[in-house]
Motif scaffolding. Structure first.
Motif, PDB file in Angstrom:
ATOM      1  N   ALA A  89     -81.796 -11.332  -1.050  1.00 59.54           N
ATOM      2  CA  ALA A  89     -83.144 -11.792  -0.844  1.00 59.54           C
ATOM      3  C   ALA A  89     -83.334 -11.555   0.604  1.00 59.54           C
ATOM      4  CB  ALA A  89     -83.172 -13.408  -0.935  1.00 59.54           C
ATOM      5  N   GLU A  90     -82.472 -11.579   1.609  1.00 56.66           N
ATOM      6  CA  GLU A  90     -82.704 -11.322   3.024  1.00 56.66           C
ATOM      7  C   GLU A  90     -83.084  -9.790   3.271  1.00 56.66           C
ATOM      8  OE1 GLU A  90     -79.457 -12.773   5.026  1.00 56.66           O
ATOM      9  OE2 GLU A  90     -79.990 -15.051   4.927  1.00 56.66           O
ATOM     10  N   SER A  91     -82.143  -9.203   2.654  1.00 54.48           N
ATOM     11  CA  SER A  91     -82.160  -7.566   2.853  1.00 54.48           C
ATOM     12  C   SER A  91     -83.629  -7.136   2.157  1.00 54.48           C
ATOM     13  CB  SER A  91     -81.185  -7.006   2.067  1.00 54.48           C
ATOM     14  OG  SER A  91     -79.917  -7.255   2.545  1.00 54.48           O
ATOM     15  N   LEU A  92     -83.900  -8.049   0.967  1.00 54.48           N
ATOM     16  CA  LEU A  92     -85.383  -7.440   0.333  1.00 54.48           C
ATOM     17  C   LEU A  92     -86.388  -7.814   1.187  1.00 54.48           C
ATOM     18  CD1 LEU A  92     -84.802  -8.191  -3.611  1.00 54.48           C
ATOM     19  CD2 LEU A  92     -84.816  -5.978  -2.238  1.00 54.48           C
ATOM     20  N   ALA A  93     -86.354  -8.777   1.776  1.00 56.75           N
ATOM     21  CA  ALA A  93     -87.544  -9.521   2.703  1.00 56.75           C
ATOM     22  C   ALA A  93     -87.323  -8.607   3.994  1.00 56.75           C
ATOM     23  CB  ALA A  93     -86.985 -10.788   3.349  1.00 56.75           C
ATOM     24  N   ALA A  94     -86.192  -8.133   4.651  1.00 57.56           N
ATOM     25  CA  ALA A  94     -86.423  -7.146   5.799  1.00 57.56           C
ATOM     26  C   ALA A  94     -86.607  -5.809   5.125  1.00 57.56           C
ATOM     27  CB  ALA A  94     -84.941  -7.181   6.467  1.00 57.56           C
ATOM     28  N   LEU A  95     -86.512  -5.451   3.956  1.00 56.29           N
ATOM     29  CA  LEU A  95     -86.658  -3.809   3.590  1.00 56.29           C
ATOM     30  C   LEU A  95     -88.365  -3.906   3.372  1.00 56.29           C
ATOM     31  CD1 LEU A  95     -86.037  -1.055   2.691  1.00 56.29           C
ATOM     32  CD2 LEU A  95     -85.316  -2.007   0.478  1.00 56.29           C
ATOM     33  N   GLN A  96     -88.738  -5.041   2.672  1.00 63.26           N
ATOM     34  CA  GLN A  96     -90.545  -5.056   2.481  1.00 63.26           C
ATOM     35  C   GLN A  96     -91.183  -5.083   3.747  1.00 63.26           C
ATOM     36  OE1 GLN A  96     -91.060  -8.596   0.050  1.00 63.26           O
ATOM     37  NE2 GLN A  96     -90.267  -7.597  -1.759  1.00 63.26           N
ATOM     38  N   ALA A  97     -90.648  -5.791   4.696  1.00 61.97           N
ATOM     39  CA  ALA A  97     -91.278  -5.840   5.936  1.00 61.97           C
ATOM     40  C   ALA A  97     -91.358  -4.459   6.720  1.00 61.97           C
ATOM     41  CB  ALA A  97     -90.802  -7.041   6.953  1.00 61.97           C
ATOM     42  N   GLU A  98     -90.205  -3.685   6.668  1.00 62.97           N
ATOM     43  CA  GLU A  98     -89.941  -2.428   7.186  1.00 62.97           C
ATOM     44  C   GLU A  98     -90.690  -1.543   6.376  1.00 62.97           C
ATOM     45  OE1 GLU A  98     -88.688   0.686   9.746  1.00 62.97           O
ATOM     46  OE2 GLU A  98     -88.562  -1.426   9.846  1.00 62.97           O
ATOM     47  N   ASN A  99     -90.833  -1.419   5.053  1.00 65.50           N
ATOM     48  CA  ASN A  99     -91.647  -0.686   4.352  1.00 65.50           C
ATOM     49  C   ASN A  99     -93.045  -0.899   4.446  1.00 65.50           C
ATOM     50  OD1 ASN A  99     -89.315   0.457   2.983  1.00 65.50           O
ATOM     51  ND2 ASN A  99     -89.522  -0.860   1.071  1.00 65.50           N
ATOM     52  N   ALA A 100     -93.413  -1.980   4.620  1.00 67.87           N
ATOM     53  CA  ALA A 100     -95.191  -2.305   4.870  1.00 67.87           C
ATOM     54  C   ALA A 100     -95.280  -1.721   6.213  1.00 67.87           C
ATOM     55  CB  ALA A 100     -95.168  -3.972   5.076  1.00 67.87           C
TER      56      ALA A 100
END
Length: 449
Positions: free
Chosen positions: A119-130
């Motif tokens: 969940a933490e990695s997905l949140a960071a990845l979503q932020a980076e992707n955005a």
């Protein structure tokens, strides 16, 4: 069993002994012996069967007893093994249950940690992707804007250039239409059509023949007022000139009617137009024959020039060539055939010139041969004179020089300037001494050997 075997062996030995002892007895004794043997064998066989059955019964009882004991032993062993396996399976099942419970607990803990980490990695990845998507969107928007602006500008420039080409082409088409209209107007007149044919024929003659090989507006028949447009000069008898008349004809109206009839697809109209064209061509050929052909002032035939290949092809297809040659002594030529005819005439001119020059060349070669013979004789005389001069020089240099040296052996030599002044010789400082030629030739006879 062993007893029966031994008994049978004893009987066999007894029989062998009896046979051996009665080997020379009569036949009756032998028969009695055989009967006794048969009885003995039958009795022993019955005894053997009885004993064998008894042995088999005893062996069967023993086998049954042994098998029953083995079965009881196996049954007790299987029961023990079954109870042992049951106890072992129960213990293993309990151990397995404990391990499964421990494994489930461990897996739940690890899955919880993995869910949290994921969940933490997905949140960071979503932020980076955005963030990257925003940057890419911004960059793409800028590039698309620039590319679109550039493409639109280039497209407008290309459209403008093409429109300019279209306008230019329209202008050229208008000029061409005007030229075509002018050409059509020119071709509509009989006189202008004739002038066009004359210009084309003159261009062909000028390109192939030399100016002195043809002439224009020639009265080919002496005393006639009819003048042909062009006439080729051919060599005649005694150095005279024979004319080859060439006249240009262009029945444009008749040929245009034939083309219109062919385009309409009407066979009758085509036949009528072709017949009219044939009549016009025959009339023109007859006119050339009557006005311009008169041997020996001209050739026995004239040439009718048609300025268009299509018109010439139509005449050829209609079969008029042979008829015009046979009836009017007129050959029909188009632009290409006229060029070929003139080229053949040009080759004839060159061949004739070579033939004329060949006699002159032979005369020159004969004169050269005569002069060369004289030249050879002169060279022989010169060679003889040179030989005599060489002999005189040898005699002068050898004999006379030795005599002079012998006379002057006791005379003292002077230096060059004094000797030159005394002997009146021309001498230059550092150069050879040149003697003056004597005024009289009588001194040569004063030398002595």
């Amino acid at each position: 069993m062993l007893y029966l075997v031994l008994l049978l062996a004893g009987d066999v030995l007894l029989v062998a002994l009896l046979v051996r002892s009665f080997g020379s007895s009569p036949a009756r004794q032998r028969e009695e012996l055989e009967d006794w043997l048969d009885q003995r064998l039958a009795a022993q066989s019955e005894e053997y069967d009885r004993r064998l059955r008894a042995s088999q019964a005893a062996l069967a009882d023993q086998t049954y007893t042994a098998v029953r004991g083995v079965g009881e032993t196996l049954q007790s062993s299987v029961q023990g093994i079954g109870s042992l396996m049951t106890n072992s399976q129960a213990a293993q099942q309990k151990t397995l249950e404990r391990r499964l419970q421990s494994l489930e607990l461990t897996n739940e803990q690890k899955l919880a940690e993995m869910r949290r980490t994921l969940a933490e990695s997905l949140a960071a990845l979503q932020a980076e992707n955005a963030r990257k998507l925003d940057e890419i969107r911004h960059t793409v928007d800028e590039q698309l804007q620039d590319a679109l602006q550039k493409r639109v500008t280039e497209s407008f420039q290309a459209v403008n250039a093409q429109l300019e080409q279209v306008y230019k082409g329209l202008g050229e088409m208008q000029n061409l239409a005007a030229d075509v209209g002018g050409l059509k107007q020119v071709l509509s007149g009989v006189k202008t059509r004739g002038i066009l044919g004359e210009i084309q024929l003159g261009a062909i003659l000028e390109e192939i023949l030399a100016p002195e090989q043809y002439d224009t507006n020639v009265a080919t028949i002496p005393g006639s007022t009819q003048r042909v447009e062009f006439a080729v000069k051919l060599p005649g008898v005694d150095g005279g000139t024979v004319w080859l008349p060439i006249d240009s004809k262009f029945p444009g109206d008749t040929y245009a009617h034939l083309q219109e009839a062919a385009a309409s697809g009407d066979p009758k109209a085509v036949a009528d137009a072709r017949r009219a064209l044939e009549q016009v061509i025959r009339s023109e050929a007859k006119d050339i024959r009557q006005k311009y052909v008169e041997p020996p002032y001209t050739t026995a035939f004239g040439i009718l020039f048609l300025p268009f290949e299509g018109l010439y092809a139509e005449v050829v297809n209609s079969g008029l060539l042979e008829a015009l040659q046979r009836e009017y002594q007129v050959n029909v030529a188009g632009p290409s055939t006229m060029a070929a005819l003139l080229n053949s005439l040009q080759m004839g001119f060159k061949t004739l010139a070579i033939q004329k020059r060949s006699s002159e060349v032979w005369q020159v070669l004969g004169a050269v041969k005569t002069e060369f013979e004289k030249f050879g004789q002169g060279l022989g005389k010169m060679q003889e004179r040179l030989r005599q001069t060489d002999e005189e020089l040898d005699r002068l240099i050898g004999v006379r020089t030795r005599a002079i040296n012998r006379k002057l052996r006791a005379v003292q030599s002077l230096d060059e300037p004094a000797a030159a002044a005394l002997l009146e010789l021309d001498a230059e400082p550092g150069g050879p001494v040149r003697a003056r030629l004597p005024e009289t030739a009588g001194e040569e006879n004063g030398w002595e050997d």
